[in-house]
Design a protein around this motif. Structure first.
Motif, short mmCIF file in Angstrom:
data_model
loop_
_atom_site.label_atom_id
_atom_site.label_comp_id
_atom_site.label_asym_id
_atom_site.label_seq_id
_atom_site.Cartn_x
_atom_site.Cartn_y
_atom_site.Cartn_z
N GLY A 30 38.70 2.52 2.14
CA GLY A 30 37.50 2.17 2.63
C GLY A 30 37.36 3.03 3.74
N GLY A 31 35.82 3.23 4.30
CA GLY A 31 35.44 3.98 5.31
C GLY A 31 34.28 3.49 6.15
N ARG A 32 33.92 4.21 6.84
CA ARG A 32 33.02 3.87 8.03
C ARG A 32 32.09 5.22 8.48
NH1 ARG A 32 33.07 4.32 12.82
NH2 ARG A 32 35.40 3.76 13.27
N THR A 33 30.93 5.09 8.59
CA THR A 33 30.16 6.50 9.25
C THR A 33 30.48 6.47 10.62
OG1 THR A 33 28.16 5.25 9.35
CG2 THR A 33 28.42 6.46 7.22
N GLU A 34 30.03 7.49 11.37
CA GLU A 34 29.99 7.52 12.52
C GLU A 34 28.96 6.64 13.41
OE1 GLU A 34 28.05 11.03 15.05
OE2 GLU A 34 29.90 11.79 14.58
N ARG A 35 29.50 6.15 14.42
CA ARG A 35 28.37 5.28 15.40
C ARG A 35 28.71 5.68 16.96
NH1 ARG A 35 31.53 -0.40 13.97
NH2 ARG A 35 33.32 0.08 14.80
N GLU A 36 27.65 5.50 17.69
CA GLU A 36 27.52 5.72 19.05
C GLU A 36 27.45 4.46 19.90
OE1 GLU A 36 24.60 7.94 22.16
OE2 GLU A 36 24.13 8.13 20.19
N TRP A 37 28.08 4.37 20.89
CA TRP A 37 27.92 3.25 21.84
C TRP A 37 26.85 3.72 22.79
CZ3 TRP A 37 30.63 -1.31 22.06
CH2 TRP A 37 31.60 -1.64 21.05
N GLU A 38 25.60 3.35 22.90
CA GLU A 38 24.60 3.79 23.49
C GLU A 38 24.90 3.06 25.06
OE1 GLU A 38 20.91 3.16 21.90
OE2 GLU A 38 21.35 3.99 20.18
N GLY A 39 24.77 3.73 26.27
CA GLY A 39 24.83 3.20 27.36
C GLY A 39 26.26 3.79 27.89
N PHE A 40 27.35 3.83 26.94
CA PHE A 40 28.39 4.42 27.48
C PHE A 40 28.76 5.96 27.45
CE2 PHE A 40 29.37 -0.01 26.60
CZ PHE A 40 29.83 -0.38 28.13
N GLY A 41 27.92 6.58 26.44
CA GLY A 41 27.90 7.95 26.24
C GLY A 41 29.05 8.38 25.18
N VAL A 42 29.55 7.32 24.37
CA VAL A 42 30.75 7.47 23.41
C VAL A 42 30.49 7.25 22.06
CG1 VAL A 42 32.96 6.33 22.73
CG2 VAL A 42 32.33 6.34 25.25
N VAL A 43 31.09 8.24 21.31
CA VAL A 43 30.86 8.33 19.83
C VAL A 43 32.08 8.16 19.04
CG1 VAL A 43 30.01 9.47 17.95
CG2 VAL A 43 28.83 9.79 20.09
N GLU A 44 31.89 7.10 18.36
CA GLU A 44 33.32 6.92 17.16
C GLU A 44 33.05 7.75 16.25
OE1 GLU A 44 34.96 2.91 17.27
OE2 GLU A 44 32.95 2.40 17.41
#
Length: 129
Positions: A30-44
């Motif tokens: 399985g997998g997941r695409t990249e995602r951003e935490w807006e307001g924290f400036g963090v990208v998973e």
């Protein structure tokens, strides 16, 4: 503090095969695409994992045994792919089942000691008439 997690696409596929009356084999990825935490400036970063497992269940007896192994990785996480090892067993009697499982997870990082996580899971099922 206000933050919002951006959506991502996630998916996976698993396969099972009855290799005999008592032995079942499983594989999954399985997998997941990249995602951003807006307001924290963090990208998973994007994530990927795979696993394989086997289950032995006595055809005429109450016992079952399981063993599984897998890896997981995330882009940009600063860790090498982590590993998971799971073992478990079960016992059935009448309308009830007791299962116990252990999971050992390793996160590997360059230049610092590895991190470990251990989990224990117990499940009791009972059929009511």
């Amino acid at each position: 503090v206000s933050g919002e997690r951006e959506s991502a696409c996630e998916g996976g596929l698993s396969l099972g095969w009855h290799a005999g009356e008592a032995l079942h084999l499983f594989a999954g990825a399985g997998g997941r695409t990249e995602r951003e935490w807006e307001g924290f400036g963090v990208v998973e970063g994007a994530a990927f994992e795979w696993s394989a497992a086997a289950e032995y269940r006595e055809p005429a007896g109450p016992l079952s045994l399981r063993l599984g192994f897998g890896t997981e990785s995330r882009d940009g996480a600063g860790e090498r792919p982590g590993t998971r090892l799971g073992v478990g067993g079960g016992w059935s009697a009448g309308d009830g089942t007791l299962e116990l499982g252990l999971l050992h997870r390793t996160l590997r990082r360059d230049g610092v000691p590895d991190s470990y996580e251990d989990r224990v899971l117990a499940t009791v099922r009972w059929a009511f008439p």
